[in-house]
Design an enzyme around this catalytic site. Structure first.
Site, PDB file in Angstrom:
ATOM      1  CG  HIS A   3      -0.862   3.924   4.477  1.00 11.82           C
ATOM      2  ND1 HIS A   3      -2.064   3.417   4.906  1.00 11.82           N
ATOM      3  CD2 HIS A   3      -0.198   2.906   3.882  1.00 11.82           C
ATOM      4  CE1 HIS A   3      -2.143   2.130   4.577  1.00 11.82           C
ATOM      5  NE2 HIS A   3      -1.019   1.794   3.973  1.00 11.82           N
TER       6      HIS A   3
ATOM      7  CG  ASP B 182      -3.869   5.579   6.730  1.00 11.35           C
ATOM      8  OD1 ASP B 182      -2.732   5.345   7.173  1.00 11.35           O
ATOM      9  OD2 ASP B 182      -4.269   5.118   5.641  1.00 11.35           O
TER      10      ASP B 182
ATOM     11  CB  SER C 176      -0.946   0.007   1.205  1.00  9.57           C
ATOM     12  OG  SER C 176      -0.225  -0.148   2.417  1.00  9.57           O
TER      13      SER C 176
END
Length: 350
Positions: free
Chosen positions: A321, A318, A41
């Protein structure tokens, strides 16, 4: 003082942050014929959007600062490969493999997938994801279909950021997974590196010669892990210590590739070393919580939830990340060689 700061540049951030904006503009034409991106991600820019997974972010507030809005990038704006592509002289960002026309393989593709890991079972708790093995298979199909010349592939840039999910969504997942029950931390790191070695050899056979391998940052200090394994008060050192074992073996793997193959330039990106610095003078003052609203027990931003007004003050977008600000700093230092060994990315594309 910012505490618990992972995946940032520690001792070099103060020197590069002030010049980052200018550095991203110093581009002298495309430095390499193509750029291929692999990972999880941290690098995913939309490959998960059509998958049946909870690891996708094609909704606001993700992309709130990105010109195209929500694209599947796990940040408020640009991610590391976007900035590297800019610094390497590409006119556009490298698009996701999903939905790209075949001819794009002659310029570059991003195969990264949120939840992707080195081990196949990693992140099965999240739903569908594309493991590193499958990403390399996708790359093989793409370059064959596009008939990309081997001589061109040997001149391309390759960046890989993988391994975090093998810890976050496998080894340290609760309740304990089979991997946790089977391996000590040392044995688990060894198992990951054995697989990584196999996949890198496959990538080498497909033409990869200029490769940057990103180590894992201090994921034990992310808001998610502080809350779940750190008692809500501090970093989970057990997680960080396990990551050190992996990083050390990854750096040795880089050295091994460079020693065994005279035609390659592999480099290691250190996202772990150093100690948290006082970022107040740089305006980065929040490192213990996310900028966006994250519901209790969750990792990703709540859809259309409120966000902090000044994203440049935050490390985390978040609960895992990083913000565009941090991504830009990391990418610039990777390109310049401040946290790489033995080559900078600039040297890989030279």
């Amino acid at each position: 003082m910012v505490e618990g700061v992972p995946k940032i540049l520690w001792t070099v951030v103060a020197t590069v942050f002030a010049t980052t904006a200018a550095a991203t503009l110093v581009v002298h034409g495309q430095e390499t014929p193509c750029y291929f991106v692999f990972g999880d991600s941290v690098f995913d820019n939309g490959n998960n959007n059509a998958l049946n997974t909870i690891a996708k972010v094609n909704y606001l507030p993700y992309g709130i600062d990105y010109p195209e809005g929500p694209t599947g990038r796990f940040s408020n704006g640009r991610i590391i490969p976007d900035v590297i592509a800019e610094l390497a002289g590409f006119n556009d960002t490298i698009p996701p493999f999903a939905g790209a026309p075949p001819a794009q393989a002659k310029i570059g593709l991003n195969y990264a997938s949120g939840g992707g890991g080195i081990r196949e079972e990693t992140s099965q708790n999240l739903g569908e994801r594309i493991s590193l093995r499958k990403q390399i298979n996708n790359h093989q199909s793409a370059i064959i279909n596009a008939v990309v010349p081997p001589s061109q592939l040997r001149r391309c840039l390759y960046t890989i950021s993988i391994g975090s999910n093998d810890y976050l969504n496998n080894y340290f997942l609760q309740p304990p997974t089979p991997a946790r029950l089977q391996y000590t931390p040392k044995e688990f790191a060894e198992s990951l590196i054995r697989l990584y070695n196999i996949y890198l050899k496959q990538l080498y056979l497909l033409g990869a010669r200029n490769v940057a391998l990103f180590g894992i940052g201090k994921i034990g200090c992310t808001p998610r892990i502080i809350a779940s394994l750190g008692g809500g008060v501090g970093c989970a050192e057990e997680v960080n210590q396990a990551v050190v074992l992996f990083n050390n073996k990854l750096q040795a793997l880089v050295e091994d590739f460079n020693d065994r193959f005279s035609s390659v330039k592999f480099t290691y990106v250190d996202l772990f070393s150093g100690n948290a610095e006082d970022f107040a003078a740089l305006g980065i003052t929040v490192g213990d919580r996310s900028c966006c609203t994250v519901n209790p027990g969750e990792e990703l931003c709540a859809q259309n939830g409120p966000v902090c007004p000044d994203r440049t003050k935050y490390i985390f977008w978040d609960n895992v990340h990083t913000t565009e600000t941090i991504n830009t700093v990391i990418a610039t230092s990777v390109y310049n060689g401040d946290i790489t060994s033995p080559f900078s990315v600039a040297e890989l594309v030279d």
